[in-house]
Design a protein around this motif. Structure first.
Motif, PDB file in Angstrom:
ATOM      1  N   ILE A 213       0.643  -1.409   0.063  1.00  0.00           N
ATOM      2  CA  ILE A 213       0.150  -0.273  -0.050  1.00  0.00           C
ATOM      3  C   ILE A 213       0.723   0.959  -0.132  1.00  0.00           C
ATOM      4  CG2 ILE A 213      -1.639   1.244   0.909  1.00  0.00           C
ATOM      5  CD1 ILE A 213      -2.847  -1.423   2.039  1.00  0.00           C
ATOM      6  N   SER A 214       1.662   1.209   1.293  1.00  0.00           N
ATOM      7  CA  SER A 214       3.198   2.635   0.365  1.00  0.00           C
ATOM      8  C   SER A 214       3.221   3.203  -0.906  1.00  0.00           C
ATOM      9  CB  SER A 214       4.292   2.219   1.441  1.00  0.00           C
ATOM     10  OG  SER A 214       4.721   1.515   1.314  1.00  0.00           O
ATOM     11  N   GLY A 215       3.742   1.962  -1.191  1.00  0.00           N
ATOM     12  CA  GLY A 215       4.647   1.930  -2.686  1.00  0.00           C
ATOM     13  C   GLY A 215       3.416   2.517  -3.209  1.00  0.00           C
ATOM     14  N   VAL A 216       2.217   2.937  -3.560  1.00  0.00           N
ATOM     15  CA  VAL A 216       1.087   3.049  -4.101  1.00  0.00           C
ATOM     16  C   VAL A 216       0.449   4.187  -3.835  1.00  0.00           C
ATOM     17  CG1 VAL A 216       1.069   0.988  -5.861  1.00  0.00           C
ATOM     18  CG2 VAL A 216      -0.198   1.335  -4.234  1.00  0.00           C
ATOM     19  N   MET A 217       0.543   4.884  -2.747  1.00  0.00           N
ATOM     20  CA  MET A 217      -0.081   5.188  -1.498  1.00  0.00           C
ATOM     21  C   MET A 217      -0.321   6.781  -2.293  1.00  0.00           C
ATOM     22  SD  MET A 217      -1.773   6.311   0.701  1.00  0.00           S
ATOM     23  CE  MET A 217      -1.569   5.408   2.256  1.00  0.00           C
ATOM     24  N   SER A 218       0.592   7.183  -2.178  1.00  0.00           N
ATOM     25  CA  SER A 218       0.965   8.739  -3.223  1.00  0.00           C
ATOM     26  C   SER A 218      -0.263   8.966  -4.531  1.00  0.00           C
ATOM     27  CB  SER A 218       2.013   8.726  -4.462  1.00  0.00           C
ATOM     28  OG  SER A 218       3.037   8.100  -5.040  1.00  0.00           O
ATOM     29  N   THR A 219      -0.582   7.533  -5.250  1.00  0.00           N
ATOM     30  CA  THR A 219      -1.068   7.689  -6.471  1.00  0.00           C
ATOM     31  C   THR A 219      -2.415   7.283  -6.152  1.00  0.00           C
ATOM     32  OG1 THR A 219       0.417   6.137  -7.850  1.00  0.00           O
ATOM     33  CG2 THR A 219      -2.035   5.663  -8.545  1.00  0.00           C
ATOM     34  N   LEU A 220      -3.100   6.120  -5.384  1.00  0.00           N
ATOM     35  CA  LEU A 220      -4.126   6.127  -4.340  1.00  0.00           C
ATOM     36  C   LEU A 220      -4.702   7.831  -3.749  1.00  0.00           C
ATOM     37  CD1 LEU A 220      -3.830   2.890  -2.113  1.00  0.00           C
ATOM     38  CD2 LEU A 220      -5.182   3.328  -4.816  1.00  0.00           C
ATOM     39  N   GLU A 221      -4.034   8.346  -3.284  1.00  0.00           N
ATOM     40  CA  GLU A 221      -3.984   9.553  -2.585  1.00  0.00           C
ATOM     41  C   GLU A 221      -4.459  10.598  -3.575  1.00  0.00           C
ATOM     42  OE1 GLU A 221      -1.959   9.777   1.546  1.00  0.00           O
ATOM     43  OE2 GLU A 221      -1.166  11.197  -0.569  1.00  0.00           O
ATOM     44  N   ARG A 222      -4.112  10.574  -5.074  1.00  0.00           N
ATOM     45  CA  ARG A 222      -4.931  11.414  -5.862  1.00  0.00           C
ATOM     46  C   ARG A 222      -6.982  10.654  -6.115  1.00  0.00           C
ATOM     47  NH1 ARG A 222      -1.289  13.317  -9.375  1.00  0.00           N
ATOM     48  NH2 ARG A 222       1.330  13.449  -8.920  1.00  0.00           N
ATOM     49  N   PHE A 223      -6.930  10.350  -6.331  1.00  0.00           N
ATOM     50  CA  PHE A 223      -8.014   9.858  -5.828  1.00  0.00           C
ATOM     51  C   PHE A 223      -9.137   9.913  -4.775  1.00  0.00           C
ATOM     52  CE2 PHE A 223      -5.971   5.902  -8.452  1.00  0.00           C
ATOM     53  CZ  PHE A 223      -6.696   6.455  -9.273  1.00  0.00           C
ATOM     54  N   GLY A 224      -8.226  10.401  -3.382  1.00  0.00           N
ATOM     55  CA  GLY A 224      -9.505  10.793  -2.276  1.00  0.00           C
ATOM     56  C   GLY A 224      -8.520  10.160  -1.460  1.00  0.00           C
ATOM     57  N   ARG A 225      -8.893  10.089  -0.299  1.00  0.00           N
ATOM     58  CA  ARG A 225      -9.123  10.205   0.914  1.00  0.00           C
ATOM     59  C   ARG A 225      -8.589   8.424   0.932  1.00  0.00           C
ATOM     60  NH1 ARG A 225     -13.806  12.136   4.953  1.00  0.00           N
ATOM     61  NH2 ARG A 225     -14.779  11.270   2.364  1.00  0.00           N
ATOM     62  N   VAL A 226      -8.031   8.098   1.575  1.00  0.00           N
ATOM     63  CA  VAL A 226      -7.400   5.946   1.272  1.00  0.00           C
ATOM     64  C   VAL A 226      -7.419   5.558   2.754  1.00  0.00           C
ATOM     65  CG1 VAL A 226      -5.466   4.751   1.207  1.00  0.00           C
ATOM     66  CG2 VAL A 226      -5.956   7.149  -0.212  1.00  0.00           C
ATOM     67  N   VAL A 227      -8.345   4.589   3.549  1.00  0.00           N
ATOM     68  CA  VAL A 227      -8.498   4.551   4.504  1.00  0.00           C
ATOM     69  C   VAL A 227      -7.680   2.436   4.499  1.00  0.00           C
ATOM     70  CG1 VAL A 227     -10.432   3.454   6.133  1.00  0.00           C
ATOM     71  CG2 VAL A 227     -10.455   5.243   4.811  1.00  0.00           C
ATOM     72  N   GLU A 228      -6.642   2.151   5.430  1.00  0.00           N
ATOM     73  CA  GLU A 228      -6.222   0.931   5.207  1.00  0.00           C
ATOM     74  C   GLU A 228      -6.994  -0.604   5.908  1.00  0.00           C
ATOM     75  OE1 GLU A 228      -1.636   1.017   4.831  1.00  0.00           O
ATOM     76  OE2 GLU A 228      -2.078   2.831   4.763  1.00  0.00           O
ATOM     77  N   THR A 229      -6.873  -1.380   5.298  1.00  0.00           N
ATOM     78  CA  THR A 229      -7.679  -2.482   5.783  1.00  0.00           C
ATOM     79  C   THR A 229      -6.078  -3.600   5.727  1.00  0.00           C
ATOM     80  OG1 THR A 229      -8.070  -4.081   3.917  1.00  0.00           O
ATOM     81  CG2 THR A 229      -9.785  -2.568   4.729  1.00  0.00           C
ATOM     82  N   LYS A 230      -6.368  -4.155   6.536  1.00  0.00           N
ATOM     83  CA  LYS A 230      -5.152  -5.389   7.477  1.00  0.00           C
ATOM     84  C   LYS A 230      -5.312  -6.760   5.706  1.00  0.00           C
ATOM     85  CE  LYS A 230      -5.131  -5.570  12.275  1.00  0.00           C
ATOM     86  NZ  LYS A 230      -5.078  -6.349  13.332  1.00  0.00           N
ATOM     87  N   ARG A 231      -5.705  -6.496   6.004  1.00  0.00           N
ATOM     88  CA  ARG A 231      -6.213  -7.532   3.669  1.00  0.00           C
ATOM     89  C   ARG A 231      -6.605  -7.342   2.646  1.00  0.00           C
ATOM     90  NH1 ARG A 231      -7.726 -11.403   7.720  1.00  0.00           N
ATOM     91  NH2 ARG A 231      -9.215 -11.763   6.739  1.00  0.00           N
TER      92      ARG A 231
END
Length: 322
Positions: free
Chosen positions: A180-198
């Motif tokens: 997730i951390s490896g693509v976080m900057s990309t995901l954050e372009r779409f909105g707020r990111v909430v993480e789940t363990k799996r």
């Protein structure tokens, strides 16, 4: 080491032309190596439906390659904004740092996977599946990525067309913390990111949220039948609802449609029907009985299969169902 320092060292210490070192630094910026496999730091975005075409606009055209099964949408985005359209998807996937799929369902993902993903993901790359699909399929995607020494993140989203355009979606990202951390900057372009363990948890949460959305849409449809029959204007009814503890953000989004009768789809009935069916299948798989959801799914499924299936979910016909 900064770019400026690199140029200085090239001239005073290594006696190498700063121009050559500048070119090398730029090249390294756009290429990475993982166990001998070189790939360009680009994102391949697959799926340009109503949501996908809006989401991809949040990404830089200079480093984003786009693909759609019907090419006209991709060509329009190329013409308007300069996105590169994939002419060889398997090859582009093999060279990409990140591959994003935003498709109709897991069947569409499987088709694309067999065509260009499963045997082509680069070692060290990350596949982000933003499709609302089957929970069990998510486990298969993880296995595919493990076999390719790649990473997998399930990242379905909450929100519709306008939030997609504005980058205000809720992204439910499931996977390992490093993936997730490896693509976080990309995901954050779409909105707020909430993480789940799996990864599978992210898909399960999305299906659960859309289950609640289905109940809300059906409840509003039945409520409006009562108030319409009582000849109370919809504006007054919605004003009262907005003052009460039953108020919800989705009501504000759909209010103009309920007041005007505009049934043009932001989220079609048939697509919500698909998600309710997936939620019901998942519940059965884990041994949970949800009889009321079964009735709701029947309502949306039958309406989704009718000529009304392309209308917005706010106009579901509650008289249907088993």
């Amino acid at each position: 080491m900064s770019f400026t320092v690199a140029l200085a060292l090239s001239y005073f210490v290594l006696n190498v032309s700063p121009i050559k070192v500048g070119f090398l630094c730029v090249t390294i910026k756009y290429k990475c190596c993982h166990k001998g496999a070189w790939f360009v730091q680009t994102t391949v975005f697959i799926g340009l439906g109503q949501m996908g075409r809006r989401m991809v606009r949040r990404l830089d055209p200079a480093t984003t390659i786009i693909y759609n099964r019907t090419e006209d949408v991709a060509l329009q985005l190329h013409h308007d904004y300069g996105y590169q359209v994939s002419s060889n998807l398997a090859q582009d996937v093999a060279q990409a740092q990140c591959v994003i799929t935003m498709l109709t369902d897991h069947h569409a993902v499987e088709d694309i996977g067999q065509q260009a993903l499963y045997g082509h993901l680069a070692p060290g790359s990350t596949w982000v599946d933003m499709t609302t699909g089957d929970v069990a399929s998510t486990r298969r995607y993880e296995a595919v990525c493990a076999n390719r020494e790649a990473h997998f993140v399930a990242a379905p989203v909450l929100g519709s067309l306008k939030p997609a355009e504005a980058g205000n979606l809720v992204v439910i990202a499931g996977g390992t913390p490093s993936a997730i951390s490896g693509v976080m900057s990309t995901l954050e372009r779409f909105g707020r990111v909430v993480e789940t363990k799996r990864a599978e948890q992210a898909v399960a949460v999305k299906l659960a949220m859309n289950t609640l959305l289905g109940f809300y849409m059906d409840g509003m449809a039945e409520m409006l039948k009562i108030t319409d029959a009582a000849q109370v204007t919809r504006s007054q009814v919605l004003d009262i609802l907005q003052m009460s503890s039953l108020d919800a953000p989705v009501m504000h989004v759909k209010r103009p449609k309920w007041e005007s009768g505009d049934a043009s789809a932001e989220f079609p009935i048939r697509m919500l029907a698909k998600d309710l069916g997936l939620a019901l299948q998942f519940a059965a798989r884990i041994g949970v009985e949800l009889p009321v959801l079964a009735c709701l799914e029947s309502v949306f499924r039958q309406d989704g299969q009718s000529e009304r299936g392309g209308q917005d979910m706010a106009f579901v016909e509650t008289g249907r169902g088993e």
